[in-house]
Scaffold this motif. Structure first.
Motif, short mmCIF file in Angstrom:
data_model
loop_
_atom_site.label_atom_id
_atom_site.label_comp_id
_atom_site.label_asym_id
_atom_site.label_seq_id
_atom_site.Cartn_x
_atom_site.Cartn_y
_atom_site.Cartn_z
N ILE A 173 1.00 -1.37 -0.02
CA ILE A 173 -0.11 0.11 -0.16
C ILE A 173 0.83 1.19 -0.02
CG2 ILE A 173 -1.85 1.28 1.26
CD1 ILE A 173 -2.80 -1.50 2.26
N HIS A 174 0.86 2.05 -0.89
CA HIS A 174 1.59 3.20 -1.31
C HIS A 174 0.75 4.42 -1.06
CE1 HIS A 174 4.96 0.89 -2.49
NE2 HIS A 174 4.34 0.37 -3.38
N HIS A 175 1.38 5.62 -0.57
CA HIS A 175 0.58 6.78 -0.72
C HIS A 175 1.34 8.04 -1.53
CE1 HIS A 175 -2.15 5.45 2.40
NE2 HIS A 175 -0.95 4.79 2.86
N SER A 176 0.75 8.34 -2.68
CA SER A 176 1.67 9.17 -3.50
C SER A 176 0.61 9.53 -4.61
CB SER A 176 2.88 8.28 -4.34
OG SER A 176 2.22 7.17 -5.09
N PRO A 177 1.00 10.44 -5.51
CA PRO A 177 0.15 10.67 -6.76
C PRO A 177 -0.30 9.50 -7.41
CG PRO A 177 1.87 12.26 -6.59
CD PRO A 177 2.29 11.15 -5.71
N ILE A 178 -1.66 9.58 -8.02
CA ILE A 178 -1.85 8.47 -8.81
C ILE A 178 -1.90 9.10 -10.40
CG2 ILE A 178 -4.14 6.96 -9.66
CD1 ILE A 178 -4.69 7.18 -6.76
N VAL A 179 -1.25 8.65 -11.40
CA VAL A 179 -0.94 9.09 -12.58
C VAL A 179 -2.10 8.75 -13.32
CG1 VAL A 179 0.51 9.48 -14.58
CG2 VAL A 179 1.44 9.41 -12.14
N ILE A 180 -2.84 9.49 -14.20
CA ILE A 180 -3.76 9.30 -15.21
C ILE A 180 -3.19 9.43 -16.46
CG2 ILE A 180 -6.04 9.62 -16.20
CD1 ILE A 180 -6.97 10.43 -13.24
N GLN A 181 -2.67 8.59 -17.25
CA GLN A 181 -2.20 8.59 -18.73
C GLN A 181 -3.26 9.15 -19.52
OE1 GLN A 181 1.07 8.25 -18.97
NE2 GLN A 181 1.51 7.49 -17.22
#
Length: 305
Positions: free
Chosen positions: A271-279
């Motif tokens: 489980i990570h907490h970081s930006p979710i990149v929408i391509q």
């Protein structure tokens, strides 16, 4: 020290030019005010995970912070965690949100209960919660979805809120997940799509493998190895208490999802907490789709769809 004195003199002369026409008493007050301003230390913003760094940082207790959408609490001397909250843009206005069929009293509750009764079975695990969320597809299109969470799976349901019937559903087993990312939805630096200013959660089971070209260029592909959810627009407009708004809140779903994964001894999901990149780089089709809320059931003039 020489540079500091030089800066002070320059600031003083600037102040004198601005108040040359005022009285001597006002001049003294301005000078005293200017001196006090110089003694203040400028506030420095906390470093943000939204700075464009692609690295992912894990956290075992990510939800021990105040929801950014709530009013800030009064500060105290107690040391607070170094957390930067994202901005939130409220989608739609109070009048247009009333066109959503899901805004009507009892509609969502009845639909969820129907899905629980008709789609969940004992082998699916212990029931943990249900939500109405926004699914964001690979092509950045927003879709209204009922989401059921059990101790074994996440069920995503397409539901017709006009005819009040299930249209389709998909099961994603927690054992299959290898990564869950929680953070703000962002676009690549070269993208022309405006910022969303919205948080989301992405469940992934591709084991770090890139998407095939066949999947990337097919907007109707069902082989996308991840699902992305955000809060439903109604979250920002419901007049009820916190408990009523929870049904539309991605943060609550992400919190319970994390607990369900951590409760599984065999799970290897990170489980990570970081930006979710929408391509999405141009996104004209998705902008039109989302602006007209085509993924939601609502009244549209003389028609409803």
């Amino acid at each position: 020290m020489g540079d500091l004195q030089e800066d002070d003199n320059m600031e003083f002369r600037g102040g004198t030019l601005q108040i040359a026409t005022e009285s001597a008493n006002n001049t003294n007050r301005s000078e005293n005010s200017g001196g006090s301003k110089q003694n203040k230390t400028p506030s420095i913003a906390n470093p943000s995970v939204l700075s464009g760094d692609d690295s992912l940082s894990s956290s075992a207790s990510s939800f021990a912070v105040t929801d950014a959408r709530q009013e800030p609490q009064s500060t105290s001397n107690t040391e607070q965690p170094n957390t930067v909250y994202p901005r939130y843009d409220v989608p739609f206005d109070k009048d247009s949100i009333k066109d959503f069929f899901t805004y009507r009293r009892g509609v969502v509750e009845n639909a969820i209960q129907e899905c629980i009764t008709g789609l969940l079975f004992p082998e699916d695990g212990e029931y943990l919660g249900s939500w109405l969320l926004t699914e964001i597809t690979l092509w950045d299109n927003e879709k209204e979805r009922i989401v059921l969470l059990t101790s074994r799976l996440v069920m995503t349901i397409k539901y017709d809120f006009i005819a009040m019937k299930q249209l389709d559903f998909r099961k994603t087993y927690l054992d299959d997940l290898d990564t869950v990312v929680i953070g703000e939805l962002v676009y690549p630096p070269s993208s022309l799509v405006p910022e969303r200013n919205l948080r989301g959660v992405r469940m992934m089971w591709n084991k770090g493998e890139p998407l095939s070209l066949k999947t990337v260029w097919n907007p109707f592909s069902h082989d996308v190895p991840f699902i992305t959810f955000a809060s439903h627009p109604i979250y920002w407009h419901k007049d009820g208490g916190v408990e009523e708004r929870t049904t539309y809140d991605m943060e609550t779903f992400a919190q319970k999802l994390q607990r369900a994964i951590e409760a599984m001894p065999s799970s290897s999901c990170c489980i990570h907490h970081s930006p979710i990149v929408i391509q999405s780089y141009v996104g004209l089709t998705s902008l039109l789709h989302n602006k007209t809320s085509m993924g939601f059931f609502k009244v549209r003039g003389k028609f409803s769809f």
